[in-house]
Design a protein around this motif. Structure first.
Motif, PDB file in Angstrom:
ATOM      1  N   GLN A 119       0.761  -1.112  -0.219  1.00 41.60           N
ATOM      2  CA  GLN A 119      -0.202  -0.064   0.032  1.00 41.60           C
ATOM      3  C   GLN A 119       0.836   1.562   0.059  1.00 41.60           C
ATOM      4  OE1 GLN A 119      -1.956  -0.729   3.719  1.00 41.60           O
ATOM      5  NE2 GLN A 119      -3.493  -1.750   2.550  1.00 41.60           N
ATOM      6  N   GLY A 120       0.184   2.402  -0.703  1.00 40.89           N
ATOM      7  CA  GLY A 120       1.103   3.529  -0.565  1.00 40.89           C
ATOM      8  C   GLY A 120       0.960   4.163  -2.200  1.00 40.89           C
ATOM      9  N   PHE A 121       1.883   5.365  -2.802  1.00 42.33           N
ATOM     10  CA  PHE A 121       1.351   6.375  -3.399  1.00 42.33           C
ATOM     11  C   PHE A 121       3.126   6.017  -4.639  1.00 42.33           C
ATOM     12  CE2 PHE A 121       2.539   8.663   0.850  1.00 42.33           C
ATOM     13  CZ  PHE A 121       3.499   9.876  -0.675  1.00 42.33           C
ATOM     14  N   PHE A 122       2.711   6.910  -5.384  1.00 41.47           N
ATOM     15  CA  PHE A 122       4.159   6.797  -6.336  1.00 41.47           C
ATOM     16  C   PHE A 122       3.440   8.159  -7.166  1.00 41.47           C
ATOM     17  CE2 PHE A 122       1.967   3.178  -7.891  1.00 41.47           C
ATOM     18  CZ  PHE A 122       2.167   3.572  -9.224  1.00 41.47           C
ATOM     19  N   ALA A 123       4.109   9.605  -7.154  1.00 40.50           N
ATOM     20  CA  ALA A 123       3.361  10.224  -8.504  1.00 40.50           C
ATOM     21  C   ALA A 123       5.221  10.828  -9.651  1.00 40.50           C
ATOM     22  CB  ALA A 123       4.228  11.844  -7.690  1.00 40.50           C
ATOM     23  N   THR A 124       4.682  10.741 -10.640  1.00 39.72           N
ATOM     24  CA  THR A 124       5.069  10.954 -11.987  1.00 39.72           C
ATOM     25  C   THR A 124       6.534  12.044 -11.705  1.00 39.72           C
ATOM     26  OG1 THR A 124       3.608  10.127 -13.674  1.00 39.72           O
ATOM     27  CG2 THR A 124       5.597  10.626 -14.439  1.00 39.72           C
ATOM     28  N   SER A 125       7.830  11.917 -11.343  1.00 37.23           N
ATOM     29  CA  SER A 125       8.321  13.169 -10.434  1.00 37.23           C
ATOM     30  C   SER A 125       9.500  13.833 -11.746  1.00 37.23           C
ATOM     31  CB  SER A 125       8.812  12.446  -9.871  1.00 37.23           C
ATOM     32  OG  SER A 125      10.059  11.300  -9.921  1.00 37.23           O
ATOM     33  N   SER A 126       8.849  13.158 -12.908  1.00 35.00           N
ATOM     34  CA  SER A 126       9.832  13.999 -14.106  1.00 35.00           C
ATOM     35  C   SER A 126       9.216  14.703 -14.837  1.00 35.00           C
ATOM     36  CB  SER A 126      11.393  12.943 -14.400  1.00 35.00           C
ATOM     37  OG  SER A 126      11.013  12.164 -15.138  1.00 35.00           O
ATOM     38  N   LEU A 127      10.168  15.719 -15.213  1.00 37.75           N
ATOM     39  CA  LEU A 127       9.175  16.631 -16.337  1.00 37.75           C
ATOM     40  C   LEU A 127       8.524  15.709 -17.644  1.00 37.75           C
ATOM     41  CD1 LEU A 127      11.252  19.945 -15.878  1.00 37.75           C
ATOM     42  CD2 LEU A 127       8.491  19.464 -14.809  1.00 37.75           C
TER      43      LEU A 127
END
Length: 143
Positions: A57-65
């Protein structure tokens, strides 16, 4: 330790969902700023019907431009007999198109207190866009 993450993207049974993003832009894995939350089934084997050992369980984000990287933050919560109630905490940058990605194991609870290590992950089965399996190979040591 080798574990398998079962991911579903069907609307009525999704184990991952986009919850935020840039207004007017698509909420997808390659769009900078898109944030996802996930609650994956962890199994002992590759098959969906193999023994369940916990949840990721968790989260992630698209972190590069350019959309090439995701920033991950996950808790692997164990429910199997050997590690029941224990967790491993994982975080790091995942290069989306790399065959094998590596992230850090930064800590844990109960049987995994004071551990450090790393995990490699790779998509090993993707029979459809609605379902995929990822293998996590986890190496840890007590600090």
């Amino acid at each position: 330790m080798t574990l398998f993450i079962q991911e579903f993207r069907r609307a009525n049974a999704a184990s991952i969902v986009a919850v935020a993003g840039i207004p007017g832009k698509p909420r997808d894995f390659f769009q900078f700023g898109t944030v996802f939350v996930a609650d994956y089934l962890i199994t002992q084997g590759i098959q969906l019907n193999s023994q369940q050992v916990g949840r990721a369980q968790g989260f992630f984000a698209t972190s590069s431009l350019d959309g090439a990287n995701l920033q991950l933050l996950f808790s692997l919560g164990f429910t199997n007999k050997e590690y029941n109630g224990s967790t491993l905490e994982l975080q790091g940058t995942s290069v989306q198109l790399a065959k094998v990605r590596e992230i850090a194991v930064v800590s844990g609870t109960r049987k995994f207190r004071f551990v450090k290590g790393y995990a490699t992950l790779e998509t090993i089965q993707q029979p459809s866009m609605d379902y995929s399996v990822r293998r996590f190979n986890i190496t840890i040591r007590q600090c």
